[in-house]
Scaffold this motif. Structure first.
Motif, PDB file in Angstrom:
ATOM      1  N   ARG A   1       1.442   0.664   0.463  1.00  0.00           N
ATOM      2  CA  ARG A   1       0.364   0.003   0.848  1.00  0.00           C
ATOM      3  C   ARG A   1       0.323  -0.455   2.491  1.00  0.00           C
ATOM      4  N   VAL A   2       1.255  -0.489   2.916  1.00  0.00           N
ATOM      5  CA  VAL A   2       1.294  -0.880   4.510  1.00  0.00           C
ATOM      6  C   VAL A   2       0.887   0.347   5.063  1.00  0.00           C
TER       7      VAL A   2
ATOM      8  N   ASP B   1      -2.968  -6.250   6.789  1.00  0.00           N
ATOM      9  CA  ASP B   1      -2.276  -6.802   5.952  1.00  0.00           C
ATOM     10  C   ASP B   1      -0.930  -5.758   5.895  1.00  0.00           C
ATOM     11  N   LEU B   2      -0.070  -6.230   6.438  1.00  0.00           N
ATOM     12  CA  LEU B   2       1.309  -5.727   6.445  1.00  0.00           C
ATOM     13  C   LEU B   2       2.401  -6.106   5.556  1.00  0.00           C
ATOM     14  N   GLY B   3       2.014  -6.638   4.608  1.00  0.00           N
ATOM     15  CA  GLY B   3       2.938  -7.168   3.616  1.00  0.00           C
ATOM     16  C   GLY B   3       4.302  -8.044   3.950  1.00  0.00           C
TER      17      GLY B   3
ATOM     18  N   PHE C   1       8.416  -0.015  11.031  1.00  0.00           N
ATOM     19  CA  PHE C   1       8.091  -1.135   9.931  1.00  0.00           C
ATOM     20  C   PHE C   1       9.653  -1.214   9.280  1.00  0.00           C
TER      21      PHE C   1
END
Length: 266
Positions: free
Chosen positions: A87-88, A163-165, A180
């Motif tokens: 997702r990221v 949105d990087l969770g 990350f």
């Protein structure tokens, strides 16, 4: 003694100078522990054969891995769920359409084909697409993002509102890469975990670094040194300055401290 490797402990070209090697040996002879705290993963530390005998431990992958070079033990402290990493990556790709991705697993790295010309490590494997990268990865200790035509600072600014969770992110200044890690995993976290197990407090730690990913460690340690050519974020976080890695800045501080100079390289 906790030190970043590239650009800090290692001289240009990734070599350990004779002066720095002697300083580390002297520190250990005085009963001080020497810990590498690096973005490298264990296989990236293992290639530094001159350094390995001088290390009491290594915190790798920006704090995600506790590695014991003497025994080869690899302990993952925190990893990213693969679904979250996917997702990221998708959120980053929306902001950086020219980005290419790689996943570090702790024992190797799987990257998109665009990474191939950049690396020579035998621990790399390649896949045609980012989706294929994630299908082949069994674990993610770090997600790497590269953009050939951007600086790391430009990349960080581009994804700042994405949105990087909750993942921890660091950049490399002028070099076009972002790293990350899992939420809360950074160099301070990894080093603090290593020290806690040995009942060592931050006031007993001297740390060295040069890049934004060193900031948490430099801020955590009781005394810390930014290298002479360090990124401004590292300079701001550190309590002191020393010379560049080319000038054996870490060795200068160690020599002075062992000689009883409490104002060493301040």
């Amino acid at each position: 003694m906790a030190s970043d490797l590239d650009g800090t402990l290692l001289a240009p070209g990734g070599v350990l100078s004779e002066r720095t090697r002697d300083a580390l040996a002297a520190a250990r002879a005085e009963g001080l522990a020497v810990v590498a705290v690096t973005a490298r993963t264990p296989y990236g530390v293992d290639v530094l054969t001159d350094l390995l005998p001088l290390l009491d431990g290594a915190i790798c992958a920006n704090g995600a891995i506790d590695y014991a070079p003497a025994t080869g033990r690899i302990r993952v402290l925190r990893s990213i769920r693969l679904g979250a990493a996917r997702r990221v990556a998708a959120a980053v790709a929306e902001r950086l359409p020219d980005a290419v991705f790689a996943v570090e697993t702790g024992t190797g790295i799987i990257g998109e084909e665009a990474y191939r010309p950049l690396v020579g490590s035998t621990n790399w494997d390649f896949a045609a697409t980012v989706d294929a990268v994630f299908k082949r990865a069994k674990r993610a200790v770090k997600l790497k993002v590269y953009c050939a035509e951007r600086t790391g600072e430009e990349m960080a600014a581009a994804v700042a509102t994405a949105d990087l969770g909750g993942l921890s992110m660091c950049h490399w200044g002028d070099f076009g890469m972002l790293d990350f890690n899992a939420r809360g995993a950074d160099k301070a976290f990894g080093l603090a975990s290593w020290c806690k197990e040995r009942r060592i407090g931050p006031d007993e730690v001297v740390a060295f670094g040069d890049m934004p990913n060193d900031v948490p460690m430099l801020a955590w340690a009781g005394r810390s040194y930014a290298m002479g050519d360090a990124h401004p974020e590292a300079v701001e976080a550190a309590t002191d300055r020393t010379a560049t890695s080319a000038q054996d800045g870490v060795a200068q501080v160690i020599e002075a401290l062992l000689a009883g100079d409490t104002a060493a390289a301040a």
